[in-house]
Design a protein around this motif. Sequence first.
Motif, PDB file in Angstrom:
ATOM      1  N   ASN A  42       0.783  -1.233   0.000  1.00  0.00           N
ATOM      2  CA  ASN A  42       0.000   0.000   0.000  1.00  0.00           C
ATOM      3  C   ASN A  42       0.818   1.289   0.000  1.00  0.00           C
ATOM      4  OD1 ASN A  42      -2.492  -1.368   0.020  1.00  0.00           O
ATOM      5  ND2 ASN A  42      -2.414  -1.628   2.241  1.00  0.00           N
ATOM      6  N   LYS A  45       1.353   2.519  -5.299  1.00  0.00           N
ATOM      7  CA  LYS A  45       0.528   1.644  -6.135  1.00  0.00           C
ATOM      8  C   LYS A  45       1.440   0.833  -7.043  1.00  0.00           C
ATOM      9  CE  LYS A  45      -2.289   3.347  -9.338  1.00  0.00           C
ATOM     10  NZ  LYS A  45      -3.506   3.914  -9.989  1.00  0.00           N
ATOM     11  N   VAL A 216      -5.031  -2.232  -4.196  1.00  0.00           N
ATOM     12  CA  VAL A 216      -5.078  -1.403  -5.399  1.00  0.00           C
ATOM     13  C   VAL A 216      -3.778  -1.596  -6.182  1.00  0.00           C
ATOM     14  CG1 VAL A 216      -5.275   0.924  -6.317  1.00  0.00           C
ATOM     15  CG2 VAL A 216      -6.586   0.273  -4.274  1.00  0.00           C
ATOM     16  N   SER A 217      -3.901  -2.051  -7.415  1.00  0.00           N
ATOM     17  CA  SER A 217      -2.724  -2.257  -8.261  1.00  0.00           C
ATOM     18  C   SER A 217      -3.104  -1.921  -9.701  1.00  0.00           C
ATOM     19  CB  SER A 217      -2.223  -3.700  -8.154  1.00  0.00           C
ATOM     20  OG  SER A 217      -3.222  -4.617  -8.597  1.00  0.00           O
ATOM     21  N   GLY A 397       6.459   1.765  -8.724  1.00  0.00           N
ATOM     22  CA  GLY A 397       5.305   0.888  -8.768  1.00  0.00           C
ATOM     23  C   GLY A 397       5.267  -0.043  -9.952  1.00  0.00           C
TER      24      GLY A 397
END
Length: 513
Positions: A42, A45, A216-217, A397
Amino acid sequence: MTTQYHKLRLILGDQLNASHSWYKQKQPNILYLIAELPQEVNYVKHHTQKIVAFFAAMQAFANGLQSAGHQVLHLTLDESQAHKNLPELLAAIMQQHQISIFEYQRPDENRLLRQLRNLACEKIEYDTEHFYLPFDEFDTYLKPGKSSKMEFFYRKLRKRFDILMDDQQPVGGKWNYDAQNRKSFKPADIKQLPEPLVFANPVKDILSRLQRHQVVSFGKCEDNLLWPINRSQALELLKYFCRYCLPLFGQFQDAMTCQSAHSWSLYHSRLSFALNSKMLSPKQVIAHALAAYHQNANIDLAQIEGFVRQILGWREFVRLVYWQNTEQYSQLNYLNASRTLPSYFWHGKTKMNCMQQSINQSLDYAYAHHIQRLMVIGNFCLLTGINPEEVDAWYLGIYIDAIEWVEMPNTRGMALYADGGLFASKPYASSGAYINRMSDYCKTCYYDVKQKTGRKACPFNSLYWTFLNNHRPTLGKNPRLAMPYRNWDKMDKEQQQAIIQQGQVWLDNLQEL
């Protein structure tokens, strides 16, 4: 009945080194902890493949330790979600098992190192036993806040570790064969590109877990992961590289193409995830490559030197710059860049073919090679003045191998020149000409790489000159930029003004490019 343990040892997701001295003896009173952590999925992302690959590799490593007779506690997000951060999880486990001593390998990210060193318990810190350069010798190679050239550092390490050396001189009489390693692909070269070795690791259960915990990705991820998740697979990939890719790696290491199903892999090793998770060690990788060089007459000195320089030179140097400047590095913004990252960084829909190819590849594979990262995407962010914090977060990310120690100096330092020259001696800025020379992207692009102004002129061209003009008070005295500034000064004022106006049009309309 709870098993009595004397020590708790933490293994982070990028510490999957089966050769570490910790594992030489089986000690039933030591509990090893490997945990999927909410704080790690977290804090930025991530690309889905990145999370999945680390989780799959952690599971495989835990299974391997258990099979070897060690006591292992492997926690998925299902078990760790109740704890808001790593220190809270560690405290709970130590209390549950009545453990008084905590041991850990030094993290390679400063935020994690601070967390562990601030724990209020009896603790012992170990080295990861992975890198060439010892952690406590950094000051002898680079002082905090000072700049140094990677090339000089690389030569010192070549001598120290006797790699490609003939007594105290480099094999072949030259330290660096980079000038021979800048070929672009011709059509015949593209037809001979090797098929990449990929794996089919089932990860459907991990994907379901991420969905269940609403992680969330972004990016593409299939039910079978193509990346190596254990040392055996990583070694297989290393051997494949040495046999099929190393013979032409050097000369094509900067080249790009969109004309092949293998355009994403080319002659690159794709070992960075295995290295940065420590499934493989740099010494192991270089040893295999050197053995291949000595056994295969098709691998010449320029190919092996180019590869060794990436592992022994750049990788070790990036780590050195990170740790010697880590307290202030994330705040540096030398060129005062402040624009917002355009939305196509998340979906790849742009008329600039070089950006479209590089971003979509990154979204599809969580991977791009160094020239795509530096001279296409990074160059665009430099020329358009994108906020370094946003660029850092995106690079950190999206790439499967991105851990802060390796990502931040490469992005904020080399690509964006946000550190003012601590990492690189000049901004790596270029017009569309460089991209056209090293790729075939421009041939099928909406924009014309030969044009500087006009609705269909390549944006990189006017953005490049506008960047140099706007930052002349800061960059004008840099000797490595003397030639482009001379070329700019040779243009008549009317042409300069037209280019600057065109560049400003693009800057005002980045989302539309």
